[in-house]
Scaffold this motif. Sequence first.
Motif, PDB file in Angstrom:
ATOM      1  N   THR A  23       0.812  -1.223   0.000  1.00 20.82           N
ATOM      2  CA  THR A  23       0.000   0.000   0.000  1.00 20.82           C
ATOM      3  C   THR A  23       0.842   1.267   0.000  1.00 20.82           C
ATOM      4  O   THR A  23       0.301   2.367   0.071  1.00 20.82           O
ATOM      5  CB  THR A  23      -0.929   0.019   1.224  1.00 20.82           C
ATOM      6  OG1 THR A  23      -0.132  -0.130   2.410  1.00 20.82           O
ATOM      7  CG2 THR A  23      -1.935  -1.119   1.148  1.00 20.82           C
ATOM      8  N   GLY A  24       2.138   1.145  -0.043  1.00 21.70           N
ATOM      9  CA  GLY A  24       3.044   2.286  -0.128  1.00 21.70           C
ATOM     10  C   GLY A  24       4.320   1.839  -0.796  1.00 21.70           C
ATOM     11  O   GLY A  24       4.662   0.653  -0.779  1.00 21.70           O
ATOM     12  N   VAL A  25       5.036   2.769  -1.403  1.00 25.94           N
ATOM     13  CA  VAL A  25       6.289   2.416  -2.073  1.00 25.94           C
ATOM     14  C   VAL A  25       7.356   2.175  -1.009  1.00 25.94           C
ATOM     15  O   VAL A  25       7.705   3.079  -0.242  1.00 25.94           O
ATOM     16  CB  VAL A  25       6.739   3.524  -3.038  1.00 25.94           C
ATOM     17  CG1 VAL A  25       8.036   3.114  -3.727  1.00 25.94           C
ATOM     18  CG2 VAL A  25       5.661   3.787  -4.081  1.00 25.94           C
ATOM     19  N   HIS A  26       7.861   0.967  -0.965  1.00 23.01           N
ATOM     20  CA  HIS A  26       8.851   0.591   0.046  1.00 23.01           C
ATOM     21  C   HIS A  26      10.260   0.963  -0.408  1.00 23.01           C
ATOM     22  O   HIS A  26      10.492   1.269  -1.573  1.00 23.01           O
ATOM     23  CB  HIS A  26       8.790  -0.915   0.309  1.00 23.01           C
ATOM     24  CG  HIS A  26       7.564  -1.346   1.057  1.00 23.01           C
ATOM     25  ND1 HIS A  26       7.586  -1.718   2.382  1.00 23.01           N
ATOM     26  CD2 HIS A  26       6.271  -1.446   0.674  1.00 23.01           C
ATOM     27  CE1 HIS A  26       6.361  -2.042   2.775  1.00 23.01           C
ATOM     28  NE2 HIS A  26       5.553  -1.890   1.750  1.00 23.01           N
ATOM     29  N   ILE A  27      11.184   0.874   0.518  1.00 19.34           N
ATOM     30  CA  ILE A  27      12.576   1.157   0.169  1.00 19.34           C
ATOM     31  C   ILE A  27      13.278  -0.080  -0.378  1.00 19.34           C
ATOM     32  O   ILE A  27      14.481  -0.040  -0.619  1.00 19.34           O
ATOM     33  CB  ILE A  27      13.349   1.718   1.381  1.00 19.34           C
ATOM     34  CG1 ILE A  27      13.398   0.688   2.508  1.00 19.34           C
ATOM     35  CG2 ILE A  27      12.731   2.995   1.861  1.00 19.34           C
ATOM     36  CD1 ILE A  27      14.294   1.095   3.653  1.00 19.34           C
ATOM     37  N   HIS A  28      12.523  -1.165  -0.562  1.00 22.51           N
ATOM     38  CA  HIS A  28      13.055  -2.369  -1.182  1.00 22.51           C
ATOM     39  C   HIS A  28      12.100  -2.833  -2.272  1.00 22.51           C
ATOM     40  O   HIS A  28      10.903  -2.530  -2.236  1.00 22.51           O
ATOM     41  CB  HIS A  28      13.235  -3.486  -0.156  1.00 22.51           C
ATOM     42  CG  HIS A  28      14.196  -3.152   0.948  1.00 22.51           C
ATOM     43  ND1 HIS A  28      15.532  -2.946   0.727  1.00 22.51           N
ATOM     44  CD2 HIS A  28      14.007  -2.968   2.274  1.00 22.51           C
ATOM     45  CE1 HIS A  28      16.126  -2.657   1.862  1.00 22.51           C
ATOM     46  NE2 HIS A  28      15.221  -2.660   2.832  1.00 22.51           N
ATOM     47  N   SER A  29      12.631  -3.569  -3.228  1.00 17.16           N
ATOM     48  CA  SER A  29      11.781  -4.156  -4.261  1.00 17.16           C
ATOM     49  C   SER A  29      10.999  -5.330  -3.681  1.00 17.16           C
ATOM     50  O   SER A  29      11.418  -5.936  -2.686  1.00 17.16           O
ATOM     51  CB  SER A  29      12.634  -4.608  -5.443  1.00 17.16           C
ATOM     52  OG  SER A  29      13.214  -3.479  -6.075  1.00 17.16           O
ATOM     53  N   PRO A  30       9.871  -5.714  -4.307  1.00 18.77           N
ATOM     54  CA  PRO A  30       8.891  -6.547  -3.584  1.00 18.77           C
ATOM     55  C   PRO A  30       9.051  -8.055  -3.656  1.00 18.77           C
ATOM     56  O   PRO A  30       8.476  -8.743  -2.820  1.00 18.77           O
ATOM     57  CB  PRO A  30       7.567  -6.141  -4.249  1.00 18.77           C
ATOM     58  CG  PRO A  30       7.949  -5.757  -5.638  1.00 18.77           C
ATOM     59  CD  PRO A  30       9.309  -5.134  -5.537  1.00 18.77           C
ATOM     60  N   LEU A  31       9.796  -8.603  -4.605  1.00 19.31           N
ATOM     61  CA  LEU A  31       9.689 -10.052  -4.791  1.00 19.31           C
ATOM     62  C   LEU A  31      10.216 -10.841  -3.605  1.00 19.31           C
ATOM     63  O   LEU A  31       9.592 -11.812  -3.160  1.00 19.31           O
ATOM     64  CB  LEU A  31      10.412 -10.489  -6.075  1.00 19.31           C
ATOM     65  CG  LEU A  31      10.160 -11.942  -6.486  1.00 19.31           C
ATOM     66  CD1 LEU A  31       8.671 -12.227  -6.646  1.00 19.31           C
ATOM     67  CD2 LEU A  31      10.904 -12.271  -7.778  1.00 19.31           C
ATOM     68  N   TYR A  32      11.375 -10.448  -3.053  1.00 18.78           N
ATOM     69  CA  TYR A  32      11.902 -11.213  -1.923  1.00 18.78           C
ATOM     70  C   TYR A  32      10.971 -11.201  -0.715  1.00 18.78           C
ATOM     71  O   TYR A  32      10.810 -12.244  -0.062  1.00 18.78           O
ATOM     72  CB  TYR A  32      13.291 -10.722  -1.520  1.00 18.78           C
ATOM     73  CG  TYR A  32      13.808 -11.425  -0.288  1.00 18.78           C
ATOM     74  CD1 TYR A  32      14.163 -12.772  -0.338  1.00 18.78           C
ATOM     75  CD2 TYR A  32      13.893 -10.771   0.938  1.00 18.78           C
ATOM     76  CE1 TYR A  32      14.604 -13.439   0.802  1.00 18.78           C
ATOM     77  CE2 TYR A  32      14.335 -11.423   2.076  1.00 18.78           C
ATOM     78  CZ  TYR A  32      14.686 -12.759   2.010  1.00 18.78           C
ATOM     79  OH  TYR A  32      15.110 -13.422   3.135  1.00 18.78           O
TER      80      TYR A  32
END
Length: 755
Positions: A64-73
């Motif tokens: 629901t927000g842009v994280h400081i890491h990419s999402p797949l892991y």
Amino acid sequence: MTSKNGKLWFALFAAFCFVAGCVFRALYLYQFATSPLCSVPLGPDVAEYYSWAKRIVAGEMLWTGVHIHSPLYPYFLAALTSLFAGPAGSVINIRAAQLLLGLLAAIPLAAAIAIAVRSRGDEEKRGWSVTLPIFLVLWAWYPPLIYYMGELTSEVLLVPLLGVAVFFLYRWEDRRDGHRSILNLGLAGLVLGLAVVTHPIAAFFLLVEAVYLGVVGVKNLRGATKDSEEGEREVEETARGGKFDSVPALLAPLAIFILMASLPILFVASRNVLILGGPPLQANSGFNIYLGNGPGSDGTCRLRPGPEWDDFHAKAESEASKIGVSKDRYLLGETFEWVASHPARWLSLLGRKALYFWNRREIAAGADVHPLFYFTPFQQAFPWAFGLCATLALMALFYHIGDADFIWRYRHFMIWVLAFFLAQALLVASGRYRVGAIPAILVLAAAGVDTILRAIVYPERRYLGLLPAAALAWIIVFLPSPPFNERRESGEACTLMGEALLKSGDAINAEKCLQGAIAVQPTWSRNYNLLGMAMEKLGKDIFAKLAYLKAVKLAPEDPEGYVNLATICGREGDLKHASELYRKALSLERPSVSLYYNYALFLSGKKDLRGAEKYYQLALTLNPVDPKILNNLAVVKIQLGRPEEAVDLLEKAVRLEPNNQGRLLNLTMALLISGREEEARKVAKHLDERQRRFVGIGGAESGKAGTDSVPESEPRHPRKKVGGDKLDSDSDSRGEVDAEQGALSVSAPSSEELP
């Protein structure tokens, strides 16, 4: 090894390497299990990935927000968390699964090497090759890879994905199949796209491979490969055996590769940009670029959580707000301005980072500081591991620099190394950030051993060039000296170990570690907050107050010191002073999970249920996966006559802690109060017999739903006030405050169940 006997011996050798790899990893994990950090995920990046995974487990399937890491892991970690959810020790099971995955990642790499060593060149001239068996030995043993594959960071998934992609690339170019299936190239692109949404650094690999495919297509169009009979066949082949007779046909592989790679990248980017209004892949990229290319950069991750980190980010946020831009944009502007003003210094910095890529040291990036990296005797025994492998790999590259056959065979592994080499030269150098290139470096190191053995077996061939190649490689790997502050890294390690010990319930040793951290970093308020909690656990409230007062003095703009002082005052019955401290913390207008949670707990004790609901809700907004917040908010909602809302919260809490009897009991009772008796019976099946008797399910003596429940950690006491204990609060979150990532208030025995 073409005979059946040879294949059998190789299979036995591969099985031996697999068993040896399992033994090494089991030994490492056995030694690491003695550290509290093994079962308590803490530190930069580690805690953030784990927190995101818990949010997914709790039901937040789309971020629901842009994280400081990419999402797949995080999704991969969430799957492991669900698989191993349960009693304490689940984190060590996750680490074991990741280590096994890392070992199995050798399979696609071995298959790619097998294709590479049999392709192109005179078989009689080349003869045997030991590259593959040497690679298997290195992969089974290599200690730094074992360390990183046991950490909760994205490199765990990145390494296998890159290996699978390289296998498909070699498979596509393997002419022994009679035709090159375009499916292999499409799969290579897709897997590389997945690697990019695992860690954006993989984009460098994707781009360099795309350039390679484009160059090959153009060369084929011009007939550049028609100098040999094999080259003529290559030009005549298409993805399915037709003829390369037009520009579209020759460049079609590149288009398919890019198209397939774009699918996962566009999915993530479209959500982040179009729906969430943020950057394409992850937030905080401006800081990462500034760190490696801005004023004061030394080529390493010089800024890590601590007082300097706090001061830097506070200043950056202040300056960005003054000109009305995001912190990322402000830092990017500062970086470009510095580069434009100091081009010579920037080029010198790029050169240093390029050398650091090959440096023998594992340069720290966060939670992998020197004392923690070498915590286990297994790692301590091989501090020279990367130095050896990097020297062999560079020696092979230097010696075969003009050998077209060698370059062709190992082309994709060389592209792999080149991509990560460029990434670190342009961004920032660290041991963890080069982990993605380690498989290719080990392959080239094995090729280096193969070259040395050929020099011994075939002395008549001209191998004199090996000595200068090895000497130059040794100079590059061992002579440069990256900045290394042993005292500072020791202090960072003490802070993390102290916090982990505190979370594990060992306050005595936590105090010792935190005193050591303060000796090194005496100006960081966080160390004093943690020390204060250790003192509280040991019953030394006077000393705890002194520590908290010191924290407030060092960081008067940080609410955590005020919160910790307020909780002590509340426990001592000084409600007026506690209220004043909470109001002071709230006036700072800095979002804080521990502030909102503990203030809600304070209001709940004063029977201000509306106020408690408000602040529990604020805490939940910042950290939607803390089961204590979910549970206590559910309690308040039931008291306010909204049990259906409580059910939703408690179901989420149970997903996070499926074996927690207190949560299960509360959910059962909330369902009963809501009139959903059948569902309550299903949940009650997971309760122990005593709890089932309490709620009147299972044929035992009935309790009254909605009245007394048994505190989960003190089952012998029949009543306790509504509320809970002090909340585990946030540590440094690298630009976002949405997760439980440390402790500035450590949990007492839980007492959050329904009254």
